[in-house]
Write a protein that holds these residues in place. Structure first.
Motif, PDB file in Angstrom:
ATOM      1  N   UNK A   1       0.815  -1.150   0.093  1.00 13.61           N
ATOM      2  CA  UNK A   1       0.110  -0.062   0.064  1.00 13.61           C
ATOM      3  C   UNK A   1       0.664   1.356   0.045  1.00 13.61           C
ATOM      4  N   UNK A   2       2.146   1.156   0.781  1.00 17.76           N
ATOM      5  CA  UNK A   2       2.803   2.286   0.695  1.00 17.76           C
ATOM      6  C   UNK A   2       3.305   2.575  -0.582  1.00 17.76           C
ATOM      7  N   UNK A   3       3.801   1.644  -1.337  1.00 20.27           N
ATOM      8  CA  UNK A   3       4.204   1.812  -2.760  1.00 20.27           C
ATOM      9  C   UNK A   3       3.373   2.219  -3.560  1.00 20.27           C
ATOM     10  N   UNK A   4       1.947   2.068  -3.352  1.00 23.61           N
ATOM     11  CA  UNK A   4       0.772   2.489  -4.135  1.00 23.61           C
ATOM     12  C   UNK A   4       0.728   4.225  -4.002  1.00 23.61           C
ATOM     13  N   UNK A   5       0.913   4.281  -2.440  1.00 22.92           N
ATOM     14  CA  UNK A   5       0.685   5.900  -2.056  1.00 22.92           C
ATOM     15  C   UNK A   5       1.793   6.594  -2.562  1.00 22.92           C
TER      16      UNK A   5
ATOM     17  N   UNK B   1       0.884   7.607  -6.236  1.00 24.73           N
ATOM     18  CA  UNK B   1      -0.642   8.101  -6.544  1.00 24.73           C
ATOM     19  C   UNK B   1      -0.713   9.257  -5.592  1.00 24.73           C
ATOM     20  N   UNK B   2      -0.017   9.676  -4.739  1.00 26.55           N
ATOM     21  CA  UNK B   2      -0.110  10.611  -3.694  1.00 26.55           C
ATOM     22  C   UNK B   2      -0.937  11.941  -4.188  1.00 26.55           C
ATOM     23  N   UNK B   3      -0.332  12.410  -5.460  1.00 26.77           N
ATOM     24  CA  UNK B   3      -1.002  13.708  -5.934  1.00 26.77           C
ATOM     25  C   UNK B   3      -2.406  13.466  -6.430  1.00 26.77           C
ATOM     26  N   UNK B   4      -2.663  12.216  -6.897  1.00 25.76           N
ATOM     27  CA  UNK B   4      -4.219  11.962  -7.312  1.00 25.76           C
ATOM     28  C   UNK B   4      -5.141  11.937  -6.155  1.00 25.76           C
ATOM     29  N   UNK B   5      -4.449  11.595  -4.894  1.00 23.99           N
ATOM     30  CA  UNK B   5      -5.256  11.183  -3.685  1.00 23.99           C
ATOM     31  C   UNK B   5      -5.518  12.660  -3.096  1.00 23.99           C
TER      32      UNK B   5
END
Length: 143
Positions: free
Chosen positions: A1-5, A8-12
């Motif tokens: 999950x950390x790799x996903x964030x 895509x942290x800007x999109x979130x």
């Protein structure tokens, strides 16, 4: 999950900001009652009465038996054409506009013809023409 964030942290952040904006705008709309439809007043408004009415009169003068054509401008600047079979000929237009371009042109089957423009019964333009099938032209740029 950390790799996903990390990816895509800007999109979130954008999604969270949009959701917050929708909530704030929705709350403000209900706070100021702008979500309710407009309801007109129960009593009708007073009729608007024109003030400072301007009366522009076009006149064509000459021998009583003359006939011909006349062209003049109405209050909207539109050309109106008419014929005359006897003189004097006149037409009056009323307006509340502060300024009107007044123009009249006439040609008849006579050797003498004249035109006048009156604004509120005050002479502002006048022209007389002589010659075969005389043509008279009157113009007032600030009637």
């Amino acid at each position: 999950m950390l790799g996903f964030m990390k990816r895509f942290w800007v999109v979130a952040v954008i999604v969270v900001a949009v959701i917050a904006a929708i909530g704030v705008v929705g709350r403000l709309r209900t706070f100021f009652d702008s979500d309710k439809p407009y309801v007109a007043a129960a009593m009708p408004a007073d009729a608007i009465k024109p003030i400072n009415t301007k009366r522009v009169t076009y006149e064509i003068v000459g021998p009583a038996t003359a006939s011909g054509r006349v062209s003049y401008l109405d209050v909207n600047g539109k050309t109106i054409e008419a014929g005359f079979t006897e003189l004097p000929w006149s037409v009056t237009v009323d307006t509340t506009d502060p300024g009107v371009l007044a123009n009249v042109v006439a040609q008849g089957d006579t050797a003498a013809l004249g035109c006048r423009i009156l604004v509120n019964d005050k002479l502002v333009a006048e022209d007389f023409a002589e010659g075969r099938d005389a043509q008279a032209f009157c113009l007032d740029k600030a009637a």
